[in-house]
Design a protein around this motif. Structure first.
Motif: not given
Length: 113
Positions: A51-70
């Motif tokens: 497995l690879e683990i990637i962390r994403i800041d939901s504030e910096k990438d808010s569009d992506l967070a919204s897309q996945f209903h985070v």
């Protein structure tokens, strides 16, 4: 463990990995996200070949967070071959699972696909 501040296309990020990818959406102000640091380090060590683990800041990438209903933070999405195969989220800090339980849950999810 990889922290992505910015990337061109999320799909390319997923497809560039030969392993399944656990994407952890968090935020700098989020207490439970900070508690996940030690848990994710243990998971990363135990599953580095699987497995690879990637962390994403939901504030910096808010569009992506919204897309996945985070919501809530942290939210973990498991992708295999670019497809979402699992979602793990805990609304309350006391419900954060220990590393051993998270490893077991991830292995179960990966064995089903």
């Amino acid at each position: 463990m990889l922290v992505k501040d910015r990337f061109q296309k999320f799909e390319e990020l997923l497809s560039s990995s030969k392993l399944p990818v656990l994407v952890v959406f968090d935020a700098p102000w989020c207490g439970p996200s900070h508690l996940m640091d030690a848990i994710l380090k243990q998971v990363s060590m135990q599953m580095k070949q699987q497995l690879e683990i990637i962390r994403i800041d939901s504030e910096k990438d808010s569009d992506l967070a919204s897309q996945f209903h985070v919501h809530p933070l942290p939210t973990m999405l498991l992708f295999k071959n670019g497809q979402l195969v699992g979602r793990i989220e805990e609304e309350r800090t006391e419900n954060l699972m220990p590393a051993e339980r998270l490893v077991q849950k991830l292995q179960n999810l990966l064995s089903k696909v």
